[in-house]
Design an enzyme around this catalytic site. Sequence first.
Site, mmCIF file in Angstrom:
data_model
loop_
_atom_site.group_PDB
_atom_site.id
_atom_site.type_symbol
_atom_site.label_atom_id
_atom_site.label_comp_id
_atom_site.label_asym_id
_atom_site.label_seq_id
_atom_site.Cartn_x
_atom_site.Cartn_y
_atom_site.Cartn_z
ATOM 1 C CG PHE A 266 -0.409 0.553 2.458
ATOM 2 C CD1 PHE A 266 0.257 -0.247 3.349
ATOM 3 C CD2 PHE A 266 -0.564 1.900 2.756
ATOM 4 C CE1 PHE A 266 0.769 0.273 4.520
ATOM 5 C CE2 PHE A 266 -0.056 2.431 3.932
ATOM 6 C CZ PHE A 266 0.617 1.616 4.819
ATOM 7 C CE LYS A 267 4.810 1.356 4.942
ATOM 8 N NZ LYS A 267 4.279 0.012 5.266
#
Length: 433
Positions: free
Chosen positions: A106-107
């Site tokens: 998700f980063k």
Amino acid sequence: MQYYSLNKNAPKTSFADAVISGIAPDRGLYFPDNITPLPESFFDSIESLDNTEIAYQAIQQFIGDEIPESELRDILNDVLNFDFPVIDIEDNIGTLELFHGPTMAFKDVGARFMARCLGYFNRNKKSQVTVLVATSGDTGGAVANGFLGVNGVNVVILYPSGKVSEIQEKQLTTLGQNITALEVDGVFDDCQDMVKTAFLDASITDHMQLTSANSINVARWLPQLFYFLFAYKQIKHKNKDVVFSVPSGNFGNICAGIVAQKLGLPVKHFIAATNSNDTVVRYLKTSSYEPKQSIATISNAMDVGNPSNFVRIQQLFNNSIDSLKDKFSAYSFTDPQTKEAMLSIFNESGYIPDPHGAVGYLGLKKHKIEADQYGIFLETAHPVKFLDIVEETLQTSVEIPTQIQKVIDKEKHSTNINNYEELKEFLLNTYSK
Ligand SMILES: *Cc1c(COP(=O)(O)O)cnc(C)c1O
């Protein structure tokens, strides 16, 4: 938009300066001067907006006129060019998949957004910026990928030796170009401490412009608020109260969710789901904040003993523990519980969760989602990122996506460092003007 330091001992600064310097001179985290709710019409019509439009409306006030509208829209279009689907898992529980980006973590969104902002702010300058980042696993790969080839930016990633998965290690050690990986003999907190010390060490900063790409950097942190809006857009038609359970380590993601709530997003409750690194869970019980050394777990991207962003969460609740507890709960789970949850999700629904997502799922189960609610746990990494543990726990094989296979086949390049002095020497020898 102006940003102030949460330590309240540094001048206010612009978005650009907050992004370029990462952390305030008094070591405080930057925080936006004010947060203005979006108009109700935005939430009324959110289903009809595309993701770039939602993101633009939500982030614009945090940037002000520092990036022109057309440029900001281009950046967002580019950053958000993949899906963020909500998948039903069981009655009243779904998962928001945040792993469809280039490194399947998700980063990616925060890292790509920050890289493009920095690229924009640096567009006319010939000077170099060195991004120094500590990773407990996924940050490194996402940052390396997001910043690869960005002009005028060098990236140095510190990671704890032997404490990240093979795929994660490959993702941050195989790119080359402007990306360097330093393999630290220690745990994630050692890496993070070294990074924090370097920012305040004049014998380094006199010779180079350093910045962070951890969620302490506002350009890494804030765009994560998009996820919560994208999820709401998809489940609004269910007409249920929304509860988010966020697998948390440095607490940047959940903190961004609370910013989305400040913008007017209707959220019933936030759950911070952690592994055995339970500093916040203990704080809510005892009212006493006692960070400790991180403990290694199977959800290693959350192995954080002293979560940086918790001060921002406290600020969002005016530093009142009672207001915080009203809207926010935190629960911690052991590795055996996490494995059990992975297995039960897989057996009941056929869905393959990664250990971080499973911790989020446990948060919803513990909190108990009622009939008029819909609980969403965030799936923060693709199961392939934690291949060994997923395959061993579920006794099934996970298909390796092509972008991951390409990385596995590459050769690792890293430099070992054992202490802060060695980091300093490396930086000065490599980047000093
Ligand atoms: C970074 C990370 C987390 C924790 O996010 P925070 O914003 O640090 O709380 C959870 N899961 C995965 C897979 C991560 O990479």
